[in-house]
Design a protein around this motif. Structure first.
Motif, PDB file in Angstrom:
ATOM      1  N   LYS A   1      13.333  -0.468   5.094  1.00 32.12           N
ATOM      2  CA  LYS A   1      13.750   0.439   6.175  1.00 32.12           C
ATOM      3  C   LYS A   1      14.182   1.788   5.611  1.00 32.12           C
ATOM      4  O   LYS A   1      13.852   2.841   6.152  1.00 32.12           O
ATOM      5  CB  LYS A   1      14.898  -0.185   6.977  1.00 32.12           C
ATOM      6  N   ALA A   2      14.940   1.744   4.513  1.00 33.15           N
ATOM      7  CA  ALA A   2      15.391   2.985   3.884  1.00 33.15           C
ATOM      8  C   ALA A   2      14.213   3.780   3.325  1.00 33.15           C
ATOM      9  O   ALA A   2      14.188   5.019   3.384  1.00 33.15           O
ATOM     10  CB  ALA A   2      16.394   2.685   2.774  1.00 33.15           C
ATOM     11  N   THR A   3      13.207   3.074   2.792  1.00 36.06           N
ATOM     12  CA  THR A   3      12.010   3.738   2.275  1.00 36.06           C
ATOM     13  C   THR A   3      11.293   4.497   3.383  1.00 36.06           C
ATOM     14  O   THR A   3      10.907   5.661   3.219  1.00 36.06           O
ATOM     15  CB  THR A   3      11.055   2.707   1.645  1.00 36.06           C
TER      16      THR A   3
ATOM     17  N   ALA B   1      19.268   5.301  -3.544  1.00 35.76           N
ATOM     18  CA  ALA B   1      19.450   6.037  -2.289  1.00 35.76           C
ATOM     19  C   ALA B   1      19.250   5.144  -1.066  1.00 35.76           C
ATOM     20  O   ALA B   1      18.851   5.620   0.002  1.00 35.76           O
ATOM     21  CB  ALA B   1      18.501   7.228  -2.248  1.00 35.76           C
ATOM     22  N   ILE B   2      19.502   3.848  -1.233  1.00 29.90           N
ATOM     23  CA  ILE B   2      19.328   2.931  -0.099  1.00 29.90           C
ATOM     24  C   ILE B   2      20.237   3.333   1.056  1.00 29.90           C
ATOM     25  O   ILE B   2      19.841   3.297   2.224  1.00 29.90           O
ATOM     26  CB  ILE B   2      19.624   1.472  -0.525  1.00 29.90           C
TER      27      ILE B   2
ATOM     28  N   GLU C   1       0.833  -1.200   0.000  1.00 31.48           N
ATOM     29  CA  GLU C   1       0.000   0.000   0.000  1.00 31.48           C
ATOM     30  C   GLU C   1       0.873   1.259   0.000  1.00 31.48           C
ATOM     31  O   GLU C   1       0.591   2.233  -0.701  1.00 31.48           O
ATOM     32  CB  GLU C   1      -0.908  -0.022   1.235  1.00 31.48           C
ATOM     33  N   LEU C   2       1.944   1.227   0.814  1.00 32.04           N
ATOM     34  CA  LEU C   2       2.848   2.358   0.881  1.00 32.04           C
ATOM     35  C   LEU C   2       3.505   2.613  -0.469  1.00 32.04           C
ATOM     36  O   LEU C   2       3.622   3.757  -0.922  1.00 32.04           O
ATOM     37  CB  LEU C   2       3.928   2.104   1.945  1.00 32.04           C
ATOM     38  N   LYS C   3       3.940   1.547  -1.117  1.00 29.58           N
ATOM     39  CA  LYS C   3       4.617   1.676  -2.404  1.00 29.58           C
ATOM     40  C   LYS C   3       3.694   2.311  -3.447  1.00 29.58           C
ATOM     41  O   LYS C   3       4.124   3.165  -4.231  1.00 29.58           O
ATOM     42  CB  LYS C   3       5.096   0.297  -2.874  1.00 29.58           C
TER      43      LYS C   3
ATOM     44  N   LEU D   1      13.644   5.840  -3.229  1.00 33.15           N
ATOM     45  CA  LEU D   1      15.069   5.509  -3.297  1.00 33.15           C
ATOM     46  C   LEU D   1      15.560   5.428  -4.734  1.00 33.15           C
ATOM     47  O   LEU D   1      16.705   5.047  -4.973  1.00 33.15           O
ATOM     48  CB  LEU D   1      15.320   4.164  -2.601  1.00 33.15           C
ATOM     49  N   ASN D   2      14.711   5.791  -5.696  1.00 35.03           N
ATOM     50  CA  ASN D   2      15.052   5.644  -7.118  1.00 35.03           C
ATOM     51  C   ASN D   2      15.799   6.874  -7.644  1.00 35.03           C
ATOM     52  O   ASN D   2      15.405   7.529  -8.601  1.00 35.03           O
ATOM     53  CB  ASN D   2      13.809   5.361  -7.955  1.00 35.03           C
TER      54      ASN D   2
END
Length: 503
Positions: free
Chosen positions: A84-86, A468-469, A11-13, A288-289
């Protein structure tokens, strides 16, 4: 991972994708404003951009985003590294954006659009007074944002964080101090050598069509896909923009009396573009793209432009090709050409600066930006301060605004804190080079054959694929095993220019 958490991540994505889509729409309108838009459309286009920024603000700061943050803060132990990075990026973006009132965010976007157009007119007319009132508004907005965000130490740190997370003026002063001293040391040795390469063959007439054809030949060898996943257009200030990894566009500007300008701007922007095209598809919808910082992004463009593009191995392959295409180089030996490509002379224009003195151009801008944000200089005083610093650092002084305070577009669109990224890019690039040379002992032999794939593949596997991880400080340490240092760049400059000027 629990099923509920998997569902929430999905859902977040999908939600983040909506934010990215809106950002892409705003970016393509901005690109069109610079490349294609008719002059009379400025006011209406600025309103469109302001509206889209308002919608972007709403999506980025909605109650739904807060719900995501609250949920994942309690389930972090279940998440993989990318997730986690997201969440980290989602939270950082939410907190910074939420602190700016929505009406001010929208007004700021509108003002930046108008300001950019005013800068274009001012530069074309070399008249700072046209741009000055707009610049003041943009600076005043940034000063307010600094207060909203809060800061530790210098006020300018709040703006640096937008482009190079984790960097501070204290860290920059140390890195830039070492870099400045290293540059001046090499420059002094060059002056004492008395050697001055011949460069007159670069200023013969080179038609736009000829330059464009050769630049495309080089970009194709670099593996920038401008045919199916990009474009090359013209604009007075070269830049790269992207709308995902399948649409990455660059611009350049052609001077028919200078072979070097468009070519090296294309190589520079091509370095940016390759980075964006290499971002993995699976990072879409994660925030992170893209690169973790503009310093790392600039490391790729300046790596290709200077370390590769002004390197001896590169021209071992490309100079014979240039000689076939340009009779202007008849009778010019490889050694003469190579030395001329690396000609050093303190100059006025940053984008035309030689590899060695370029860092001094950045230090000037860094110091001026810091002064502006800390109320140590006003927009009225800006041209005078600019000219003084050029006289002090480079021994040259602008005779008109277009070659002085108006030469860069960055301040017109509010990019305060960006300029240090260019110099940081040089430091990152030289440190990455040292590791690349260890990993690929035959790298220069391959480049001499025109094989730039090996360089591209190494950067893709070691830098680009991570997006951007990782934070920039973590990524450079992961790749090279060390924290960022100026040492490799200084050593690189001394070795390269020593071989040319003071062997």
């Amino acid at each position: 991972m629990k099923e509920q958490t998997k569902s929430k991540l999905k859902e977040l994505k999908e939600y983040i994708k909506k934010i990215e889509y809106l950002g892409n729409a705003a970016a393509i309108i901005s690109w069109d404003s610079m490349v294609n838009m008719p002059r009379k459309a400025v006011e209406h286009r600025s309103e469109v951009q302001a509206y889209l920024s308002g919608e972007f603000y709403k999506l980025s700061t909605s109650n739904k985003v807060k719900e995501f943050i609250d949920y994942f803060e309690n389930t972090m132990d279940e998440l993989d590294e990318v997730s986690k990075a997201t969440v980290r990026e989602l939270k950082d973006n939410y907190n910074r954006t939420k602190k700016i009132p929505d009406n001010e965010y929208e007004q700021y976007t509108k003002e930046c659009s108008i300001s950019l157009s005013a800068w274009e007119e001012a530069k074309n007319n070399s008249d700072y007074d046209i741009f000055k009132p707009h610049l003041k508004k943009v600076i005043d907005f940034n000063k307010k944002f600094v207060q909203y965000w809060g800061y530790e130490g210098n006020k300018y740190n709040a703006l640096l964080n937008n482009y190079e997370p984790g960097i501070t003026t204290e860290k920059l002063d140390k890195l830039f101090g070492e870099m400045r001293d290293g540059i001046i040391s090499v420059l002094d040795k060059i002056k004492k050598s008395g050697y001055v390469p011949k460069i007159d063959f670069f200023t013969k007439k080179f038609t736009k069509a000829e330059q464009e054809e050769f630049s495309k030949f080089v970009l194709k060898k670099m593996e920038y896909d401008y045919e199916e996943a990009g474009r090359i257009d013209e604009y007075m200030h070269p830049f790269t923009t992207n709308f995902g990894n399948k649409d990455v566009r660059i611009t350049t500007f052609y001077y028919e009396n200078d072979f070097r300008s468009a070519l090296f701007s294309c190589i520079h922007e091509g370095g940016h573009a390759i980075y964006e095209q290499d971002i993995p598809d699976e990072l879409e919808g994660t925030f992170l793209n893209g690169a973790p910082s503009m310093g790392l992004h600039e490391s790729q463009s300046r790596f290709y432009e200077n370390i590769i593009g002004r390197g001896k191995a590169f021209w071992k392959y490309f100079y014979p090709e240039a000689q076939k295409r340009f009779p202007q180089f008849d009778g010019v030996s490889f050694e003469e050409f190579y030395d001329a490509i690396n000609y050093v002379e303190p100059s006025l224009i940053r984008t035309e600066a030689d590899e060695l003195t370029y860092g001094l151009h950045i230090i000037i801008r860094y110091e001026i930006e810091r002064m502006l944000i800390n109320d140590e200089v006003t927009v009225d005083e800006l041209p005078k301060v600019w000219n003084q610093k050029y006289k002090e650092y480079l021994g040259v002084e602008p005779s008109k605004d277009a070659e002085g305070v108006l030469q860069d577009m960055h301040w017109s669109d509010g990019s305060f804190g960006y300029f240090p990224s260019y110099a940081l890019g040089n430091l990152y690039g030289a440190q990455l080079l040292a590791k690349m040379e260890q990993d690929m002992p035959n790298m220069y032999n391959e480049i001499e054959k025109g094989n730039l794939h090996c360089v591209h593949e190494w950067l893709k596997e070691n830098v680009h694929k991570y997006g951007a991880i990782y934070k920039p400080a973590d990524l450079i340490k992961k790749v090279t095993g060390e924290e960022l240092t100026a040492k490799y760049f200084i050593d690189y400059l001394d070795k390269k220019f020593g071989e040319i000027y003071y062997k």
